[in-house]
Structure formats: C-alpha cells, structure tokens
Design an enzyme around this catalytic site. Structure first.
Site, PDB file in Angstrom:
ATOM      1  N   LYS A   1      -8.512   8.904  -3.647  1.00 25.12           N
ATOM      2  CA  LYS A   1      -8.219   9.878  -4.691  1.00 25.12           C
ATOM      3  C   LYS A   1      -9.399  10.039  -5.648  1.00 25.12           C
ATOM      4  O   LYS A   1      -9.657  11.142  -6.138  1.00 25.12           O
ATOM      5  CB  LYS A   1      -6.956   9.465  -5.455  1.00 25.12           C
ATOM      6  CG  LYS A   1      -5.687   9.490  -4.605  1.00 25.12           C
ATOM      7  CD  LYS A   1      -5.422  10.872  -4.014  1.00 25.12           C
ATOM      8  CE  LYS A   1      -4.108  10.927  -3.264  1.00 25.12           C
ATOM      9  NZ  LYS A   1      -3.805  12.285  -2.728  1.00 25.12           N
TER      10      LYS A   1
ATOM     11  N   TYR B   1      -6.220   3.558  -1.470  1.00 32.37           N
ATOM     12  CA  TYR B   1      -5.624   4.809  -1.917  1.00 32.37           C
ATOM     13  C   TYR B   1      -6.354   5.336  -3.152  1.00 32.37           C
ATOM     14  O   TYR B   1      -6.696   6.522  -3.233  1.00 32.37           O
ATOM     15  CB  TYR B   1      -4.147   4.585  -2.228  1.00 32.37           C
ATOM     16  CG  TYR B   1      -3.412   5.798  -2.723  1.00 32.37           C
ATOM     17  CD1 TYR B   1      -3.125   6.857  -1.873  1.00 32.37           C
ATOM     18  CD2 TYR B   1      -2.985   5.885  -4.047  1.00 32.37           C
ATOM     19  CE1 TYR B   1      -2.435   7.974  -2.322  1.00 32.37           C
ATOM     20  CE2 TYR B   1      -2.300   6.992  -4.510  1.00 32.37           C
ATOM     21  CZ  TYR B   1      -2.028   8.038  -3.643  1.00 32.37           C
ATOM     22  OH  TYR B   1      -1.344   9.136  -4.096  1.00 32.37           O
TER      23      TYR B   1
ATOM     24  N   SER C   1       9.777  10.597  -3.742  1.00 30.71           N
ATOM     25  CA  SER C   1       9.370  11.160  -2.452  1.00 30.71           C
ATOM     26  C   SER C   1       9.466  10.066  -1.397  1.00 30.71           C
ATOM     27  O   SER C   1       9.899   8.951  -1.679  1.00 30.71           O
ATOM     28  CB  SER C   1       7.929  11.696  -2.524  1.00 30.71           C
ATOM     29  OG  SER C   1       7.016  10.613  -2.589  1.00 30.71           O
TER      30      SER C   1
END
Length: 230
Positions: free
Chosen positions: A113, A109, A145
């Site tokens: 990014k 991840y 979220s």
C-alpha cells in the site's frame, strides 16, 4: 436493474486476474469495445496479510506485491493510455490507512500500500498537462468485508483459521458512499475510517514520534492476541 434506470447493455461483467498482466490490455479493449470509453477506473483488487515477518516466507511478500501493486499499476497503464487520448478520466485506487502508517502482522501488506501511494502520488505529478484526469487515493480503515478470510499468512498454502468479530468495523455501504463522494469531488486523498482509527491517522501524519510510541504499545498487545489465537 431492479432499482435503477440501467438496462442490460449498461452492465458488462468481465472476469479479471490482476496477476495475469498479459491479459490486461485485452480486458481493457473488451470494455472499450462494449462502452466506447472508460470514464472511471476503480482499483479495488488485493489481499491483506496476517503474519509476523520473521515467520513468513519471502514468496508471500512477492505474491502480495504482484497482486496489490504490480497488478494494479498494470491495469492502470492500459486504461490511462485511453484516458490520455480522451484527455479525461478518473483513476481511483483503494489503498488503505496502512499506506500511510505501519502496523504489526501486516508488513507486506503495508509495503504494497505504501508502494501504491508513492506510485500514484508520483503519477499525478506526471499528468499536469491533463488537468481533467484525476488521480484519487482512497485510504479506508477497518471495513466490514471478506478481506480477513482471504489474507496471506506465513506461507502461500496456509489460510487463516478465524476471521474474528467484524461488528466494530465501518459498514461496507458507508465506505462505498464516502468513496463515491470523494471520487465525485476529485479529492486527491481521502481517509475513510471511524474513530479511534481516524485519530491515529492524524497522529501518524502530524506527530509521528507519538504515533510510533502508541503503535508499539498497541502492537505488542496485538501480537500477543495473535499468538494466543484471538
């Protein structure tokens, strides 16, 4: 529609798969056909990761890059062509504080990014002849979220068992508001996070040796909690 002056024609919902790059040109054209122009593109699609690198299949890293990075720049390419013709527009990309630092259990991840940060910072330098096209990177910290429920794990078929408590994270509407403020003011980069995470961003930026020391301490505990199922 109930709380604004918008009408039905002002809203156009179009299903999109970021990994189906062959569909992005047609999707862009569909939006242009409906509205006649695109003023703002907000790249907000992606998945996070929670797994140790040594335990993770390489196809997981491929899938992360395909979705978070390649899917984003593919859609951007088609929309940017239109903005260049108009010589105006805003491209807002929701990156992450993980795009400016490293963290355990999220190597893929973080890589995706970091790739977005490098790409859009480079793209901005290629658009100096178009001063009214803004490239804006948004770097949120922990935000409430469903990103945890949908993270990549050690293999593509495995889902996470528990998403844990999210009450300590920034409320979603607060993050959205600060993103809109950043967009309206053409900020090149905005870090959106509560403390102490925001302080870690500054530490990582201005005192990286201390940041590495701190992250090693925090990372060791995080990995222990992960292995314990916390």
């Amino acid at each position: 529609l109930e709380i604004s002056n918008l009408s039905e024609k002002d809203i156009f919902v179009l299903r999109l798969d970021l990994t189906d790059r062959s569909s992005h040109e047609a999707a862009t054209n569909a939006v242009l056909k409906h509205f006649g122009k695109i003023d703002v593109l907000i790249n907000n699609g992606g998945r996070s990761q929670r797994s140790l690198f040594v335990d993770t299949n390489l196809d997981v890293f491929s899938a992360i890059m395909e979705l978070n990075y390649l899917g984003t720049i593919s859609l951007t390419k088609h929309v940017l062509n239109h903005m260049i013709q108009r010589r105006k527009g805003k491209i807002v990309t929701v990156s992450s504080v993980m795009g400016i630092m490293g963290a355990p259990l999220a190597s893929g991840y973080c890589a995706s990014k970091h790739a977005l940060q490098g790409f859009f910072n480079s793209l901005r330098t290629e658009l100096t002849d178009y001063p009214e096209i803004s490239i804006i990177n948004i770097c949120p910290g922990p935000v409430q979220s469903k990103i945890i429920q949908n993270v990549f794990t050690e293999n593509l078929a495995k889902s996470i068992e528990s998403s844990g408590d999210q009450s300590h994270k920034m409320p979603t509407d607060r993050c959205v508001w600060l993103t809109l403020v950043s967009t309206a003011n053409d900020l090149k980069e905005a870090w959106i996070s509560d403390q102490p995470y925001l302080a870690v961003c500054y530490l990582w930026q201005y005192a990286p040796t201390w940041a590495w020391w701190l992250m090693n301490k925090m990372g060791k505990r995080r990995i222990q909690n992960f292995k314990s199922g916390v």
